[in-house]
Design an enzyme around this catalytic site. Structure first.
Site, mmCIF file in Angstrom:
data_model
loop_
_atom_site.group_PDB
_atom_site.id
_atom_site.type_symbol
_atom_site.label_atom_id
_atom_site.label_comp_id
_atom_site.label_asym_id
_atom_site.label_seq_id
_atom_site.Cartn_x
_atom_site.Cartn_y
_atom_site.Cartn_z
ATOM 1 N N ASP B 67 8.820 -10.146 29.995
ATOM 2 C CA ASP B 67 8.988 -12.014 29.265
ATOM 3 C C ASP B 67 7.300 -12.994 29.306
ATOM 4 O OD1 ASP B 67 9.656 -14.074 27.492
ATOM 5 O OD2 ASP B 67 11.021 -15.217 29.666
ATOM 6 N N ASP B 208 7.700 -25.814 33.106
ATOM 7 C CA ASP B 208 8.301 -24.215 31.646
ATOM 8 C C ASP B 208 10.345 -24.900 32.114
ATOM 9 O OD1 ASP B 208 8.309 -22.256 29.657
ATOM 10 O OD2 ASP B 208 9.889 -21.377 31.379
ATOM 11 N N TYR B 212 17.048 -27.619 32.962
ATOM 12 C CA TYR B 212 17.728 -26.415 32.791
ATOM 13 C C TYR B 212 17.443 -26.248 34.666
ATOM 14 C CZ TYR B 212 16.371 -25.251 28.129
ATOM 15 O OH TYR B 212 16.953 -25.600 26.305
ATOM 16 N N GLU B 250 8.438 -29.418 28.887
ATOM 17 C CA GLU B 250 8.598 -28.385 28.483
ATOM 18 C C GLU B 250 9.709 -28.562 28.357
ATOM 19 O OE1 GLU B 250 9.273 -24.346 26.073
ATOM 20 O OE2 GLU B 250 9.896 -25.057 28.572
ATOM 21 N N HIS B 315 2.782 -19.886 21.422
ATOM 22 C CA HIS B 315 3.053 -18.553 21.491
ATOM 23 C C HIS B 315 4.951 -18.336 21.314
ATOM 24 C CE1 HIS B 315 4.360 -21.557 25.053
ATOM 25 N NE2 HIS B 315 5.013 -20.272 25.531
#
Lengths: 427, 1109
Positions: B67, B208, B212, B250, B315
């Site tokens: 990833d 990042d 969550y 983020e 990105h």
């Protein structure tokens, strides 16, 4: 000589041992006793004239007592009751080769400012080691003028104001004074100070004066710029006639680079500040202006005009990288004029200086070459000035400089527009 | 050894320009086809010259790269393809040497499945700490409410691990198991990783996938309180051990959901503003500012030490998660004609291809990016307009090598092309031969040079990073116009979203007199006036204009305006010669308009003069009367007591009350200040003593006389908690200044004194000393100025201070907040929705609130009834003297009604005129009512008024005159009525006029209406979806409170002859006053608070309902 005898009893102390300091008086270069002794006499006399007594520490360059002249007083004296004069040493950074000898050095001032912070001084007076250390030029009365507004009054920076002759100090008259006045709004007539007094509010900025690379070791401190950026209170003290300092052996282009280059660098750092300042205003002046009795010289401008013509022929391509076509056209027209009729408009000169400051920022050409390219243009302005001023007297010269400063101010929008949106496709 | 970061300013990130890049894509120094740190190091000069201030590195850690590095297998090592840890440190130091900051990624929601923690966990026994580094389950049914993010590749958030024999949780790819923050060891590990990089000197961490981090059943597993607790611990660790380091969150969420990540400024320093990004593209394509202004309208304020991160591209794909279904469909149609351009819920394209390589469009979006409130983030290559390659998989099409030159491999690498980690872009339009840094560096008109100039320009103006944002609403919606304002910087930005040239008229009256200067070229534009400011913009053009003060005000510098005092004991020299000139020409014209109490702020001052002055007894203060003349030919007089301070007192004023200072004062003994004497306790005490002791002091032209009331002595000596009458300035300054003395007295300085009796003094004195009405603050006395030419002028008065629970307005708003909160989920019965029409044949005040209303808003209705009763008692008291002609009732005459009609007509005409001019700027839900009113304009204006009334029985008396909920204090279960000054903007004669008491009643009824809707606006600003549900509840409350107020009022008034006798006359008169008040409010709101216009508009519409039928 009672004071000097008393001074003999003073003793050197480490900075940590000095608990309370009102005023740090710093000498920024090593001095022989022939200069130091009479100067200290003046200093002691000045203390007696101050409006309020203060605790003074004298800072001398050198790592230790061995660096201190033997004649230096060895015991305390009392310029005011219960307030003995003390002295400390501070490390003197190495001189940068090839620099104008009398120019102050950023690293030296940094050390002085750090010492002032360590001592928790309220203010610091930096004395001029070049011309100031003679009994005639820096009298006790003048020293008092330099010290009092900061110690007794509320001024954070006291800058010197000299009565110079018409053809003295021309880099200052043609670039430094009008440019700093226009940029920062304070009419400080000698912005490149070698002697001044500052309050503790300026210490951190001078102490933190970052030397970015070896090329900037000699970067000049501009206390007036720092004070303006911090919105501090500034005044000027009339210190009489200051004889021009020697720059023997220094090329004019090097002198321009060393005097003007740091100001251009400051313009980059302070762009957000000076772009907000409009117009200029007087800065309070203490002391009476001294009228110079010396006659104004007559200057032969032919060599300068020739240098300009030579520059116009040889540097045209280089100038074209810096100056817009309309300026180049005017320079071309100027190159056809004889020495007697030679006249460079003030607004043209102001725009040239602005364009060079921009080129300095954009690094259009190597900075050494940049000041080389400026030199014949500078000589052209000096020639033009001389043609006008010859035999006209000091007052006329002062008015002429004021006129030039106003031209700088009127052209400031040109600088802003060029600076903000640099574009080669410019008229 | 712990290394410092490179930033010195703790708020550096607010002024930063962030440049996002991938090490692998930037420059390859060892020619293996993959970018590396040595390559990046060699390009630092380029970045410095571009002007960016912070480099954001995408993940460069050891990773299987499934990833693009967001699957980390070792947090503390550098991926060998990019170099070594030493290479990173060399790069970091070099960046710091250039004054640049460096931000790296802290990807700690998940790891790679290759990370040793996961390998250890899958082998560890269930329930062990090692196992619990990740989230395991025996079923894939847990957390069913959590959405799947990578919809193109993942079918579930759970994946079966045959080794662990359990499902593991992953919000992203199945090879990225989520860490388990319920295990405290995990946070310990994360903090260890963080410290490792911060100790090295890294300046910023982008965290990042922050929403969550923690999972809970029955939730969406996003933005949970437990996640915030984790973030707070991370922040606390940074604050405790590091200086000037930041974290950027983020969180691809709505602004209201991102807001909690800022917490109280103690969680994340920055967060991306995701929903703004697609809306910039939408606004551009639709040529309509609405998508942008709407999302910014939904963006809540954030703490001062926090900042939004703004971007045009990054990105990842251009995410469309934060748009509606329709908007998403539109964006797909508008920006991704080829299905290959789409991925997940978004569009995988770069900036320039999205905008069809149109230079003006690229510049336009960058202009918005760089001028909106936040820190701009550039994606590498977008500064030269690099293209993408949609034929590469995943999001790799926007991650191709940087195009440096037209040489082989775009100058990125000297490896054989096949060895490159990704092919360079090669097509004729976007290929490296057409678009590269080298070419653009030598082209002074290139996008690269344009970007460099724009970056440099933005860095000159701190306002872009730190200032407030205010949208203007020109009627042309193709124009996006906004003002950025911070401290002394004001910048106006105007943007044309259209393909064609567009005109706009901007309401800049707030900046009347200022001079706009175009920022790019420093071009001066015409000065701003109170008239709409006209601009014309070229296709996709934008203007940035810094607003300079008018040359008149800018010319004066502090040193020049300082007063000079040769002898500090001789203050009279302040009012002589040069000092007087400075005061009148510079100091007062600058100082006065900045004072809250200065009334005519919109007028231009022509001159000021000190018309009289005199030293106040027993203190150093000087009472000044300042005469102000305006350009319009009008004039005012202001009362300004001043004093001088030196030394510590002056310093304290500068530090604590800079607004009090008129000017610096220079003297041989140091610098002092001339300041407003109401900030000086001794001066305040002296003024109290002038009243208490009936003192007279002499001015230059007249004298000043203090007069105590019979109640003053009692007020000064009454029992109270505070023994001393210590003076302090009230913060609630408006047209007057109030000084509190202990908890017993309040002194009100009338800043704008007019010759004649001040009604506040007059009525206060009458009610205290003659009518003995106790539901007011008792009147204690006054100070009056007397000269030969004018009637006495009241300069200040003193009253008893009343302990209270706040004013009626605030109290009612709080009641309403509770009311709405309680009933937001309940439905109002149908029969309560249509309130019975009040018959004008029934006497006023007969109706009562319904049982239902009483059950739901009982406390407020009881209060309204008490207020009705107190209002009536006040009116009876005001009419109680027949001997005092200033108060004795008079009949309602035809002349009175003629004046009333003229007043209503004038107010209505003004309101209509304003409404017509400003209609385009009104909110959508307000426009409809405004249009209805405007469409009936002629009929309404013709039908308005009192022409059918010749006279009425009933009487007119002195009334409160400016009666609303803000003029009463809630005192236990009662009310105390305040402030009989009337509307300060009107003349004393008008304020002292007699009216029917129903005028006050109308004022209070309008205030109930305002309270109901203002509270609803406040409530629904947080929860817009509840607005419609609560509107019936607002109507019910308004009607019921009004009814109860009227009922109690009329009961108390029963038997008096002050009101008209017939019900029809009562209703007619009340309606007239209501209409007059509603039009007055409408004018006020149209001028001052366009967001509130709906309230008086609805009021007017309701009153004129029969005109529409």
């Amino acid at each position: 000589m009672a004071e000097l005898e008393a001074l003999q009893e003073s003793k050197q102390e480490g900075s940590q041992a000095i608990s309370q300091t009102d005023l740090l008086m710093a000498i920024p270069a090593p001095l022989g006793s022939e200069l130091l002794t009479p100067a200290l006499q003046n200093v002691l006399q000045a203390f007696k004239l101050l409006s309020s007594p203060c605790q003074v520490v004298l800072a001398l360059p050198g790592e230790n007592t061995q660096d201190t002249p033997a004649e230096l007083p060895q015991n305390s004296v009392e310029p005011a009751p219960d307030r003995p004069l003390r002295y400390v040493n501070y490390p003197l950074p190495a001189a940068v080769p090839g620099t104008i000898p009398w120019l102050p050095n950023a690293a030296t001032y940094r050390e002085i400012a750090r010492l002032a912070i360590t001592l928790q001084a309220r203010a610091c007076t930096v004395l001029d080691t070049d011309s100031g250390f003679s009994r005639d030029s820096l009298t006790p009365e003048k020293l008092t003028l330099l010290i009092d507004p900061g110690i007794g009054g509320s001024f954070d920076l006291v800058m010197p104001l000299y009565a110079s002759l018409a053809f003295d100090d021309l880099v200052n008259k043609s670039i430094l004074y009008p440019l700093t006045r226009t940029l920062y709004g304070h009419r400080i007539q000698n912005p490149l100070a070698t002697e001044f007094q500052m309050s503790s509010k300026l210490f951190p900025a001078l102490a933190a004066n970052v030397v970015r690379d070896s090329m900037q070791q000699g970067r000049l401190p501009w206390p007036a710029t720092i004070a303006a950026s911090k919105n501090l209170k500034i005044c000027q003290a009339q210190l009489g006639v200051r004889r021009p300092s020697s720059a023997d052996g220094i090329e004019l282009s090097d002198a321009l680079a060393q005097l003007t280059g740091p100001l251009f660098l400051d313009m980059e750092d302070n762009a957000a500040l000076w772009q907000r300042i409009r117009g200029s205003h007087d800065v309070p002046i203490f002391g009476a202006a001294s009228a110079s009795t010396e006659p104004t010289d007559t200057v032969d401008v032919r060599h300068m005009v020739e240098a300009f013509h030579l520059g116009e022929r040889n540097l045209r391509e280089l100038w074209a990288l810096i100056l817009p076509p309309v300026t180049l056209l005017e320079l071309k027209k100027l190159s056809r004029l004889s020495p007697d009729e030679f006249h460079m408009r003030d607004t043209l000169w102001a725009r040239i200086v602005y364009d060079f400051s921009l080129a300095h920022r954009l690094r259009n050409i190597h900075r050494t070459h940049l000041f080389g390219a400026l030199t014949p243009l500078y000589l052209g302005w000096v020639a033009s000035y001389a043609v006008e001023i010859n035999q006209s007297g000091i007052a006329a010269a002062q008015q002429r400089v004021e006129q030039l400063a106003r031209a700088y101010e009127s052209e400031k929008p040109y600088l802003l527009s060029r600076w903000r949106w640099p574009d080669r496709f410019h008229p | 050894m712990k290394q410092p970061g490179s930033a010195l300013d703790p708020l550096w990130y607010k002024d930063a320009i962030i440049y996002e890049l991938h090490v692998k894509a930037f420059e390859d120094a060892n020619n293996d086809g993959i970018g590396d740190f040595q390559g990046l190091l060699s390009k630092l000069d380029y970045l410095q010259e571009l002007g960016i201030t912070c480099i954001w590195l995408l993940p460069f850690f050891t990773s299987p790269l499934r990833d693009d590095g967001y699957d980390i297998a070792d947090y503390m090592t550098v991926h060998p393809s990019y170099g070594t840890l030493e290479d990173f440190q060399t790069f970091l130091h070099a960046a710091h040497d250039r004054g640049l900051q460096v931000m790296i990624e802290l990807v700690v929601n998940h790891t790679s499945d290759q990370h040793e923690w996961f390998q250890r966990a899958r082998l560890a026994p269930p329930g062990s700490p090692e196992r619990d580094y990740y989230v395991w389950s025996d079923t894939d049914e847990k957390y069913k409410d959590a959405r799947i993010i990578f919809t193109d590749t993942e079918k579930s958030n759970w994946t079966w691990d045959p080794i662990a024999k359990a499902y593991y949780w992953h919000r992203f790819f199945s090879h990225q198991p989520d860490l388990n923050y319920d295990n405290p060891l995990v946070l310990d590990e994360v903090l260890r990783v963080m410290r490792f990089w911060l100790d090295m000197g890294v300046d910023a961490l982008r965290i990042d996938a922050i929403p969550y981090l923690v999972e809970r059943d029955g939730t969406s597993c996003e933005n949970l309180p437990e996640t915030h607790a984790v973030m707070k611990k991370i922040r606390a660790e940074i604050d405790a051990h590091y200086e000037n380091r930041i974290i950027l969150a983020e969180a691809n969420q709505w602004p209201s959901d991102v807001r909690p990540y800022f917490a109280d400024g103690d969680e994340c320093h920055m967060a991306f503003h995701f929903p703004l990004m697609p809306r910039m593209y939408m606004a551009l394509r639709q040529e309509d500012r609405l998508p942008i202004t709407e999302i910014m309208g939904q963006t809540p304020p954030i703490p001062d030490n926090c900042q939004w991160g703004l971007f045009l591209r990054n990105h990842d794909e251009l995410t469309l998660e934060m748009v509606s279904e329709d908007e998403r469909d539109y964006m797909y149609l508008a920006y991704s004609a080829d299905p290959r351009m789409r991925i997940n819920i978004g569009i995988r394209r770069r900036l320039a291809p999205l905008l069809d390589n149109n230079r003006r469009r690229i510049e336009l979006l960058n202009s918005i990016l760089f001028s909106f409130p936040g820190t701009p983030i550039l994606y590498y290559g977008d500064e030269i307009g690099m293209g993408d390659n949609i034929y590469l998989g995943d999001r790799n099409g926007v991650r191709t090598p940087m195009q440096w030159t037209a040489d082989r491999n775009a100058g990125f690498s000297r490896a054989v092309p096949a060895k490159l980690y990704s092919p360079v872009v090669m097509d004729p339009i976007w290929g490296y031969e057409a678009i590269n840094v080298e070419a653009q560096q030598s082209d002074s008109s290139s996008l690269l040079n344009w970007m460099r100039n724009l970056i440099a320009l933005r860095k000159l103006f701190r306002v872009f990073g730190r200032g407030a944002l205010k949208f203007l609403n020109p009627s042309n919606r193709k124009i996006l116009a906004y003002v950025r304002e911070a401290e002394d910087e004001i910048v106006l930005c105007v943007t044309n979203l259209s393909r064609f040239a567009q005109p706009a008229q901007l309401d800049l009256s707030e900046y009347d007199g200022m001079v706009p200067v175009e920022m790019l070229g420093y071009v001066e534009f015409p000065s701003i006036t109170r008239q709409p400011y006209a601009v014309t913009l070229a296709p996709y053009g934008f203007l940035w204009l810094e607003l300079h003060p008018s040359p008149d005000t800018a010319a004066v510098q502090p040193e020049e305006s300082a007063l000079l005092l040769a002898d500090t004991s001789d203050w009279t020299s302040l009012f002589l010669d040069g000092n007087l000139r400075k005061l009148q020409e510079y100091i007062l014209p600058t100082y006065l308009p900045l004072q809250r109490w200065f009334g005519n702020k919109s007028a231009t001052i022509r001159s000021t003069s000190i018309s009289d002055w005199g030293k106040i007894d027993h203190c150093g203060a000087i009472a000044c009367l300042v005469h102000v003349e305006y350009e319009a030919g009008t004039s005012d007089r202001y009362f300004l007591p001043v004093a001088i301070a030196f030394g510590d007192s002056a310093r304290a004023l500068r530090d604590n009350s800079p607004a009090s200072i008129l000017s610096a004062v220079l003297s041989p003994s140091g610098e002092g200040v001339l300041y407003d004497a109401t900030y000086d306790p001794h001066s305040c005490e002296a003024m109290l003593n002038v009243i208490a002791n009936s003192t007279t002091f002499i001015m230059q032209q007249g004298s000043v006389q203090g007069t105590p009331s019979s109640a003053l002595r009692g007020l000064m000596t009454r029992e109270s908690q505070e023994k001393q009458l210590t003076p302090r300035r009230s913060s609630a300054e408006q047209s007057n200044t109030s000084i509190l003395f202990g908890d017993r007295l309040i002194m009100k300085l009338f800043r704008h004194p007019e010759p004649g009796l001040n009604p506040d003094c007059e009525i206060g004195s009458f009610l205290t000393e003659q009518a003995h009405f106790l539901n007011i603050p008792l009147f204690g006395g006054s100070i009056e100025y007397v000269n030969k030419s004018d009637p006495p002028t009241t300069l200040c008065m003193i009253q008893g201070l009343v302990a209270n629970q706040g004013d009626g307005w605030q109290w009612m708003l709080e009641e309403l907040e509770r009311y709405y909160e309680n009933y937001v989920q309940k439905t109002i019965p149908v029969d309560e929705l249509s309130l019975p029409a009040v018959s004008t044949s029934s006497p006023l005040g007969v109706a009562r609130a319904s049982q239902f209303a009483r059950e739901h808003a009982g406390v407020a209705l009881d209060a309204a009834a008490v207020l009705g009763r107190r209002t009536a008692e006040m009116h009876l008291a005001l009419a109680s003297s027949k001997a005092n002609t200033a108060f004795s009732p008079e009949p309602l005459t035809k002349e009175y009604f003629d004046n009333l009609q003229a007043s209503i007509n004038a107010q209505a005409a003004l309101a209509y005129d304003l409404l017509r001019k400003t209609m385009s700027g009104l909110a959508d839900d307000t426009v409809e009512i405004a249009a209805l009113l405007l469409s009936h304009r002629t009929r309404i204006l013709d039908g308005l008024g009192t022409s059918n009334i010749d006279s009425m029985d009933g009487q007119r008396t002195r009334i409160h005159g400016d009666y609303h909920l803000g003029q009463v204090l809630r005192v236990k279960s009662d009310f105390v009525i305040l402030d009989f000054e009337g509307e300060p903007a009107r003349s004393l004669d008008i304020r002292r006029m007699k009216h029917s008491p129903l005028k006050d009643v109308a004022g209070m009824l309008r205030s109930f209406n305002y309270a109901a809707w203002a509270a609803l606006m406040r409530y629904s600003s947080r929860r817009p979806e509840d607005q419609a549900k609560l509107e019936p509840w607002a109507r019910l409350w308004d009607e019921s409170a009004s009814t109860e107020f009227l009922h109690a009022y009329m009961q108390t008034m029963a038997g008096s002859h002050l009101l008209p006798a017939t019900p029809a006359a009562q209703w007619s008169l009340l309606d007239l006053y209501l209409l007059e008040k509603a039009f007055y409010e409408l004018v006020y709101e149209l001028n001052s608070r366009p967001d509130w216009v709906k309230i008086p508009l609805m009021g007017v519409a309701a009153l004129l309902q029969q005109e529409f039928e």
